[in-house]
Scaffold this active site. Sequence first.
Site, PDB file in Angstrom:
ATOM      1  CB  SER A   1      38.845  32.461  40.613  1.00 44.36           C
ATOM      2  OG  SER A   1      39.301  32.015  41.858  1.00 44.36           O
TER       3      SER A   1
ATOM      4  NE  ARG B   1      45.833  37.723  42.611  1.00 38.30           N
ATOM      5  CZ  ARG B   1      44.695  37.686  41.928  1.00 38.30           C
ATOM      6  NH1 ARG B   1      44.423  36.659  41.170  1.00 38.30           N
ATOM      7  NH2 ARG B   1      43.838  38.672  42.004  1.00 38.30           N
TER       8      ARG B   1
ATOM      9  CE  LYS C   1      30.803  39.648  41.435  1.00 38.70           C
ATOM     10  NZ  LYS C   1      32.168  39.376  41.910  1.00 38.70           N
TER      11      LYS C   1
ATOM     12  CG  HIS D   1      41.812  30.885  46.574  1.00 37.30           C
ATOM     13  ND1 HIS D   1      41.138  30.599  45.411  1.00 37.30           N
ATOM     14  CD2 HIS D   1      41.649  32.213  46.768  1.00 37.30           C
ATOM     15  CE1 HIS D   1      40.584  31.701  44.923  1.00 37.30           C
ATOM     16  NE2 HIS D   1      40.891  32.696  45.722  1.00 37.30           N
TER      17      HIS D   1
END
Length: 172
Positions: A128, A90, A41, A17
């Site tokens: 993450s 990615r 969440k 990030h």
Amino acid sequence: MKVAVYPGSFDPTTNGHLDIINRASRLCDKLIVGVLDNKSKVPLFTVEERVAQLKEITKDFANVEIKAFSGLLVDFARANNSNIVIRGLRGVTDFSYEFQMALTNRALDSDLETLFISADTQYLFFSSSQVKEIASFGGDIANMVPEIINEQLFCLIFCSGNRFRFRGLSGK
Ligand code: PNS
């Protein structure tokens, strides 16, 4: 003034990030990092903690601002006078999710453009959620996250009596 927004959960921020923030900050006059406050969440770090972490991590970037947001990304971008969304890619596994999100956002606001930036190759293999999983088993994540995240994750998981509690894995 060219303003771009870089939205995400940042739970927690990784070196990947940070690499995207660094690269994106060189392409615009102002980069606003939008930290999602998602009520549906339960993140590992609260939105306040994630914003504070990012402020510390990016304190040397003159044109980077950190803000929490909830609701639609298109509304957040508009409220910040931006029509540029930055996302990191990615690899091909990210692509279909990112492409769908970019097209959905464009359907909601035809002025909004999503720019994909690839992080440096050394950051392409982890996320993450992998960082959280590795940390939860006591693995070494020092090369994957900024120092402050490494310290806070370690404390969250292993310091007894700490106000943090390991609430399980969530997010990307
Ligand atoms: O780091 P993440 O979790 O992949 O980031 C996802 C994020 C925050 C960019 C995305 O969930 C988002 O934009 N949420 C806001 C709600 C929204 O606008 N949804 C419609 C677009 S899919």
